[in-house]
Design a protein around this motif. Sequence first.
Motif, short mmCIF file in Angstrom:
data_model
loop_
_atom_site.label_atom_id
_atom_site.label_comp_id
_atom_site.label_asym_id
_atom_site.label_seq_id
_atom_site.Cartn_x
_atom_site.Cartn_y
_atom_site.Cartn_z
N SER A 11 0.84 -1.20 0.00
CA SER A 11 0.00 0.00 0.00
C SER A 11 0.87 1.25 0.00
O SER A 11 0.85 2.06 0.95
CB SER A 11 -0.94 0.02 1.20
N PRO A 20 -5.22 7.64 2.78
CA PRO A 20 -6.49 7.19 2.20
C PRO A 20 -6.38 6.83 0.72
O PRO A 20 -6.95 5.82 0.27
CB PRO A 20 -7.42 8.39 2.42
N ALA A 21 -5.64 7.63 -0.04
CA ALA A 21 -5.47 7.32 -1.47
C ALA A 21 -4.71 6.01 -1.65
O ALA A 21 -5.03 5.20 -2.53
CB ALA A 21 -4.74 8.46 -2.17
N ARG A 24 -7.11 3.16 -0.98
CA ARG A 24 -8.05 3.01 -2.11
C ARG A 24 -7.36 2.35 -3.29
O ARG A 24 -7.95 1.52 -3.99
CB ARG A 24 -8.63 4.38 -2.50
N ASN A 25 -6.10 2.71 -3.53
CA ASN A 25 -5.36 2.09 -4.63
C ASN A 25 -5.18 0.59 -4.39
O ASN A 25 -5.25 -0.21 -5.34
CB ASN A 25 -3.99 2.76 -4.77
N LEU A 27 -7.23 -1.40 -2.75
CA LEU A 27 -8.51 -2.05 -3.03
C LEU A 27 -8.73 -2.18 -4.53
O LEU A 27 -9.19 -3.23 -5.02
CB LEU A 27 -9.65 -1.26 -2.39
N ASP A 28 -8.40 -1.14 -5.27
CA ASP A 28 -8.56 -1.19 -6.72
C ASP A 28 -7.64 -2.24 -7.33
O ASP A 28 -8.06 -3.03 -8.19
CB ASP A 28 -8.27 0.18 -7.32
#
Length: 378
Positions: A11, A20-21, A24-25, A27-28
């Motif tokens: 991450s 947070p970004a 999110r990356n 998860l994507d």
Amino acid sequence: MPVPLSVLDLSPVLSGGDVPAALRNSLDLARQAETFGYARYWVAEHHFTEGVASAQPAVLLAAIAAATSTIRVGSGAVQTGHQTPLSVVEQFGMLDALYPGRVDLGLGRSGQRRVEALQQLAEEAQRPAPKPPVPARVVDGLLIPSPFSFAHLVASPRWALYARLLQQPGAQSPGFTEQVQEIEDLLGDGVRGDEGIVARAVPGAGARPELWILGSSGGESAQVAGARGLPFAANYHVSPSAVLEAVEAYRASFRRSARLARPWVMVSVDVVVAEDADQARHHASPYGLWVRSIRAGGGAIPFPTPEQAAAHEWSEPDRALVADRVDTQFVGTPEQVAEQLATLQRVTGADELLITTITHEHAARVRSFELLAKEWLG
């Protein structure tokens, strides 16, 4: 058939980005890795690093498992020196209850290494002359670089502070062998105490996460994995100089178990793939600067842009500090990287390969995994 490919994700926090970004990356990327055909999605555990958001694997894995459907999810690895076996089993027992048949519990002994590093420094101070460096070599096409010592880094005041914050006051980590035994007991019938008392983890008892041991040398981790008949993940991406030593020690100590009839090895490697080699090198160019930030003692910085990397003035000591990691990163077109992976797999005898990729552009990282899967898996 080619061996399976899996993902190891830190991450990464990107320069100009935030946590947070980064999450999110992750998860994507997990969703997309599932569609690309990757077998597992593992997340690392790192602390006190501005450039890495995966500090608590079980929490992140719960989100990743919820965002995907079939890909296995796991830790690469839980740092056992910072948690009790009970807390590890409860976390992964809960994950297994929510996502049965999809959870891997990878264990590492990172938390025990500081004491060993200090002992190594003390021994080196007693030697009348320093040991000569071990030269790099090429084994059947695979680069095995000179080893890098973390001893002085781990002995720094910064690491002493980190160690204090990662443990309760006065706490002392048991040996890794003892911790693995207790984790297996808690996943089974429980731990027996005096007067016939049995402590059972709830959740955890009877859970069936796939248990793995991760290791960077031929030491205790490899030997414990072999002796207990567990699968073993060797770190070419962290300690490339010791990967052959690690897999050889694991296989030499292997004993058949209810889990495995024969040794099972996964090997990790840093990779960047793009449509052409120049583009791949562009995306990979910040990697050396990022590794330097770790090895210089400050911890991983947010992953730089190629422009930031190009502006850095490299000294010879700087280059030497990161040479083993930069020289063993596989960078190029899908065909070029697949050929390098085939060499790594052949020389180590790996049954699976664990791919870690960091680029400043998230889209480039996703594309790297996509191109590699298409070339390797067809």
